[in-house]
Scaffold this motif. Structure first.
Motif, short mmCIF file in Angstrom:
data_model
loop_
_atom_site.label_atom_id
_atom_site.label_comp_id
_atom_site.label_asym_id
_atom_site.label_seq_id
_atom_site.Cartn_x
_atom_site.Cartn_y
_atom_site.Cartn_z
N GLN A 145 3.76 33.03 14.99
CA GLN A 145 3.76 33.01 16.62
C GLN A 145 2.78 31.71 17.05
N SER A 146 1.93 31.50 16.13
CA SER A 146 0.90 30.39 16.52
C SER A 146 1.31 29.08 17.29
N VAL A 147 2.56 28.66 16.79
CA VAL A 147 3.11 27.09 17.24
C VAL A 147 3.34 27.27 18.72
N TYR A 148 3.38 28.32 19.39
CA TYR A 148 3.57 28.19 20.93
C TYR A 148 2.54 27.83 21.73
N TRP A 149 1.24 27.52 20.88
CA TRP A 149 0.37 26.86 21.82
C TRP A 149 0.50 25.38 22.57
N CYS A 150 1.81 25.06 21.90
CA CYS A 150 2.31 23.78 22.67
C CYS A 150 2.82 23.87 23.58
N LEU A 151 2.91 25.15 24.39
CA LEU A 151 3.27 25.35 25.82
C LEU A 151 2.27 24.93 26.78
N LYS A 152 1.19 24.51 26.32
CA LYS A 152 0.19 24.24 27.17
C LYS A 152 0.68 22.79 27.94
N THR A 153 1.39 22.23 27.15
CA THR A 153 2.15 20.88 27.95
C THR A 153 3.08 21.08 29.19
N PHE A 154 3.43 22.23 29.43
CA PHE A 154 4.31 22.56 30.50
C PHE A 154 3.65 23.03 31.74
N SER A 155 2.25 23.13 31.64
CA SER A 155 1.44 23.62 32.97
C SER A 155 1.84 22.58 34.01
N VAL A 156 2.31 21.60 34.00
CA VAL A 156 2.72 20.57 35.04
C VAL A 156 3.93 21.34 35.89
N LEU A 157 4.75 22.43 35.45
CA LEU A 157 5.61 22.79 36.21
C LEU A 157 4.96 23.92 37.30
N ASN A 194 7.28 23.15 6.99
CA ASN A 194 6.30 22.89 6.03
C ASN A 194 5.00 23.44 6.16
N MET A 195 5.05 24.34 5.07
CA MET A 195 3.74 25.25 5.06
C MET A 195 2.59 24.51 4.25
N PHE A 196 2.94 23.53 3.79
CA PHE A 196 1.72 22.85 3.07
C PHE A 196 0.83 22.21 3.94
N MET A 197 1.21 21.71 5.18
CA MET A 197 0.50 21.29 6.12
C MET A 197 -0.04 22.29 7.08
N SER A 198 0.22 23.35 6.96
CA SER A 198 -0.26 24.39 8.00
C SER A 198 -1.79 24.88 7.44
N GLU A 199 -2.36 25.74 8.38
CA GLU A 199 -3.56 26.39 8.22
C GLU A 199 -3.63 27.66 7.74
N ASP A 200 -4.61 28.24 7.42
CA ASP A 200 -4.75 29.80 7.33
C ASP A 200 -4.53 30.60 8.47
N ALA A 250 -13.70 14.78 15.89
CA ALA A 250 -13.30 14.52 17.25
C ALA A 250 -11.83 14.28 17.18
N ASP A 251 -10.94 15.37 17.40
CA ASP A 251 -9.72 15.02 17.25
C ASP A 251 -8.94 15.55 18.56
N TYR A 252 -7.71 16.10 18.39
CA TYR A 252 -6.96 16.84 19.27
C TYR A 252 -7.62 17.95 19.88
N TYR A 253 -8.28 18.61 19.28
CA TYR A 253 -9.14 19.74 19.69
C TYR A 253 -10.10 19.36 20.61
N SER A 254 -10.42 18.05 20.63
CA SER A 254 -11.71 17.55 21.58
C SER A 254 -10.83 17.24 22.96
N GLY A 268 -5.97 15.06 12.21
CA GLY A 268 -6.66 16.44 12.31
C GLY A 268 -5.71 17.59 12.02
N ARG A 269 -6.32 18.62 12.49
CA ARG A 269 -5.69 20.01 11.95
C ARG A 269 -4.73 20.55 13.19
N SER A 270 -4.19 21.47 12.80
CA SER A 270 -3.35 22.31 13.82
C SER A 270 -2.15 21.50 14.39
#
Length: 724
Positions: free
Chosen positions: A359-371, A348-354, A227-231, A283-285
């Motif tokens: 390009q994966s990191v741009y999932w962060c742009l969800k935060t801007f839907s308030v625009l 830091n690749m040590f903390m990343s997932e397989d 039960a983490d930020y994916y939740s 958690g992950r990601s």
């Protein structure tokens, strides 16, 4: 790494500021787009567990989380605000990516395929800006206001493939639901055709619900307790709020339930954010970074009524904008070309997932839907309000709060966590999460005893103790230290409200206080009966900066004369001072001198590392982190006591490998190293550990911090037997 202009220097005060930040993040992608716009491949040459075409599809799809909202809000988005950003390249790219005749075709979806993940932002784009994505492009022969039927048919055919394949039983089920919702709402597919798939997925997702607005990422079970930020922001809650926005007419009953669940979730989720905007990494990601705050953006757009203390929109605005300001200070999150890198506050690749491509990191742009909201929306017009717990006047005692919504302790029963929001330090205690899925560093990401917004956790890079970087956790060895096991797969996790007796301060007598505590157990070796049960006690008003761990070790008589080693560790902290040099080791004499009243040394001179026999402390530019063995100072000795007969305990400032910590590239970890010989037929031992942490954002000077450090907790052990 250089800062990114438009983001790193952004005040994040207005809609124009947030728009500028979003466009500044999108612009560096331009050189890496395929000519038709269907693929994006950044220059970082790292791979993933899925195919390269899917990774380049990620580069196209993930920016859609904000591109779609910018296109939908085009009437309120000035041309100068977007600068030379070509939003229409994503419209062209969608058409080419789903076209089998194109040399940039994304390919057909297989079983458990990454393409399913990227279908969700595409579905979101179709739901948010259907006219833009389905109409003929400007300057194309024919009417540009009409749906391009051939384009529509290609999009429908490609998206429908997800209904023919197996979708994993996790947050991925939301991807298929939103795809089918987009097929119905935007593409004209009859609802009856896709409803059977939607019903199956909702039946699965409903089984993930664990209460208080929280869902787990998959069915909560012995082999998967997440039960983490994916939740919340990363997936499930965000997807539920998208469904609220777009399915009101199709599914009003479920929409109303999700609105209610969002309010319940928000009632505890806001506590994961510090007063300075930093979120607690857990958690992950975590390379998705400011996707932490995407829930707040989605809740505002979906018009969710939130409970106190969030019932003023200015509070939510503050949670969102302060978080973005915190990330704006982390300039090392960018590559030299302005693209985001894989990592947390630095590459830091040590903390990343397989599954993390460049390009994966741009999932962060969800935060801007308030625009999606226009400049005159109340969200942009209201005054930003401070964090609900930003003052220092709140009581530390949960039991004496008239308004528990403003207690410094937040009890998150579904997640088996207690958030601790105090002037000295903002962190959470955690007890009951783990997963058997092979995520990299899963023990560190889910099963440590505490997670902090100021002192981020560390991830292992090898099997040696220093390479394991075991901050805020237990590590044990039964072979002389050749191999170690870090805390993992805890069991019997529970939260309990207890009354404790506290030693009086100065001339005052003992007093009692009621606090929530976390209890859980861990069996390091499943083939043996060796068990460690842990009670986590949050900071008490009597001892600011401290929280306490009580470990009860039990074993069978057959382990007589066995040697065990146990390392109990505190928070990892930067090992650099304010000037950037490595911290000096302070002798007891120097430490006493620096703490004297007539000492004129600067704060920088007072930084350093101090080790005693049974405690150690680090004072650095990040604040203070320490640990102390409280067992000998307990008011009453534990009832069964081989530890005090055969135990050796020493303090140890672990020097983990560089780049193991998410925030501090070079760190130290205060720890206690216990060695004890199991004697006779005894079957139980008690260890009591004090964990000390004060963040630099507390505003306390080093002299005040050392005063808190010297006043170590003294607790009545006998009361803990009643807890268990």
């Amino acid at each position: 790494m250089p800062p990114l202009l438009g983001f790193s220097d952004n005040p994040f005060q207005s809609r124009d500021d947030v728009l500028q930040a979003a466009t500044s993040l999108l612009k560096p992608l331009t050189p890496y787009k395929s000519p038709c716009g269907a693929r994006v491949k950044l220059s970082t040459a790292t791979g993933t567990g899925f195919d390269e075409i899917s990774a380049q599809l990620e580069g196209f799809a993930r920016p859609l989380w904000v591109v779609a909202d910018l296109l939908a809000a085009q009437p309120t988005t000035s041309a100068t605000a977007s600068g030379d950003l070509d939003l229409y390249s994503w419209i062209r790219g969608l058409d080419a990516g789903v076209d089998p005749r194109s040399d940039t075709f994304w390919g057909h979806t297989g079983e458990h395929d990454q393409r399913m993940v990227e279908m969700e932002p595409i579905a979101y784009a179709l739901l948010t800006a259907p006219t833009a994505f389905l109409s003929a492009l400007p300057n194309t022969p024919g009417s540009d206001s009409q749906v391009d039927q051939q384009k529509r048919d290609r999009i429908v055919a490609w998206l429908r493939l997800i209904n023919e394949k197996t979708v994993p039983p996790s947050n991925w089920r939301w991807f298929r639901i939103l795809v089918n919702l987009a097929l119905v709402k935007s593409c004209g597919v009859p609802y009856d055709e896709v409803k059977p798939f939607i019903d199956v997925d909702f039946k699965m997702l409903d089984s993930f619900y664990i209460g208080d607005g929280w869902s787990s990422d998959g069915l909560w079970s012995a082999d998967k307790r997440q039960a983490d930020y994916y939740s919340g922001s990363f997936a499930i809650q965000y997807s539920q709020l998208a469904y609220v926005r777009f399915a009101r007419d199709l599914d009003p009953e479920r929409v109303e339930r999700y609105r209610s669940e969002a309010g319940e979730f928000a009632a505890t989720f806001w506590r994961y954010f510090d007063v300075n905007g930093a979120a607690i990494p857990f958690g992950r990601s975590l390379t998705y970074r400011f996707a932490f705050a995407a829930f707040w953006s989605a809740a505002v757009v979906a018009e969710i009524p939130l409970p106190a203390p969030l019932n003023d929109m200015g509070v939510v605005k503050g949670l969102l904008l302060r978080h973005l300001r915190w990330w704006a200070k982390q300039s090392d999150i960018f590559n030299t070309d302005g693209t985001l890198n894989i990592g947390y506050t630095y590459p830091n690749m040590f903390m990343s997932e397989d599954y993390n491509s460049p390009q994966s990191v741009y999932w962060c742009l969800k935060t801007f839907s308030v625009l999606r909201l226009s400049e005159d929306h109340p969200f942009w017009q209201c005054e930003e309000l401070p964090h609900p717990l930003s003052t220092n006047t709140l009581s530390h005692e949960l039991g004496n709060q008239n308004d528990t919504s403003l207690s410094p302790f937040g009890v998150v029963n579904p997640a088996a966590q207690i958030t601790c929001s105090l002037p000295e330090h903002h962190f959470l205690l955690s007890a009951g999460q783990s997963t058997q899925k092979p995520h990299r560093a899963r023990e560190a990401k889910y099963s440590k005893l505490a997670y902090s917004s100021a002192f981020a956790f560390s991830v292992p890079v090898g099997p040696l103790l220093s390479q394991m970087a075991p901050d805020s956790t237990l590590s044990v060895s039964n072979d002389g230290g050749d191999t170690w096991k870090a805390r993992w797969e805890p069991e019997s996790a529970r939260i309990k409200s207890v009354q404790l007796t506290l030693e009086g301060q100065k001339d005052s007598g003992p007093k009692t206080t009621t606090v929530p505590v976390l209890i859980s157990a861990w069996r390091p070796w499943k083939s043996t009966d060796f068990k460690i049960e842990t009670i986590l006690i949050p900071p008490l008003e009597r001892w600011p900066g401290w929280h306490v761990r009580v470990h009860v070790l039990t074993w069978k008589a057959q382990y007589s004369d066995s040697l065990f080693q146990l390392v109990d560790a505190g928070f990892a902290i930067s090992s650099e001072g304010v000037t950037g040099v490595v911290l000096p080791t302070l002798t007891p004499e120097l430490r006493d001198l620096l703490s004297s009243e007539d000492e004129k040394a600067t704060d920088a001179a007072q930084e350093g590392i101090w080790e005693g026999d049974y405690n150690c402390l680090v004072l650095s530019d990040a604040g203070a982190s320490g640990i102390a063995d409280l067992s000998a100072g307990a008011q009453k000795r534990p009832p069964i006591d081989p530890v005090f007969g055969g135990r050796e305990c020493r303090s140890d400032l672990l020097r983990p490998d560089s780049n193991t910590n998410l925030v501090a590239q070079r760190s130290r970890i205060p720890s206690l190293h216990h060695r004890f010989q199991v004697q006779g037929n005894s079957s139980e031992a008690w260890l009591i550990t004090g964990i000390f942490a004060v963040s630099s954002s507390s505003g306390l000077d080093n002299a005040s911090i050392r005063e808190l450090w010297r006043d170590k907790p003294r607790l009545d052990v006998e009361e803990y037997t009643n807890i268990l």
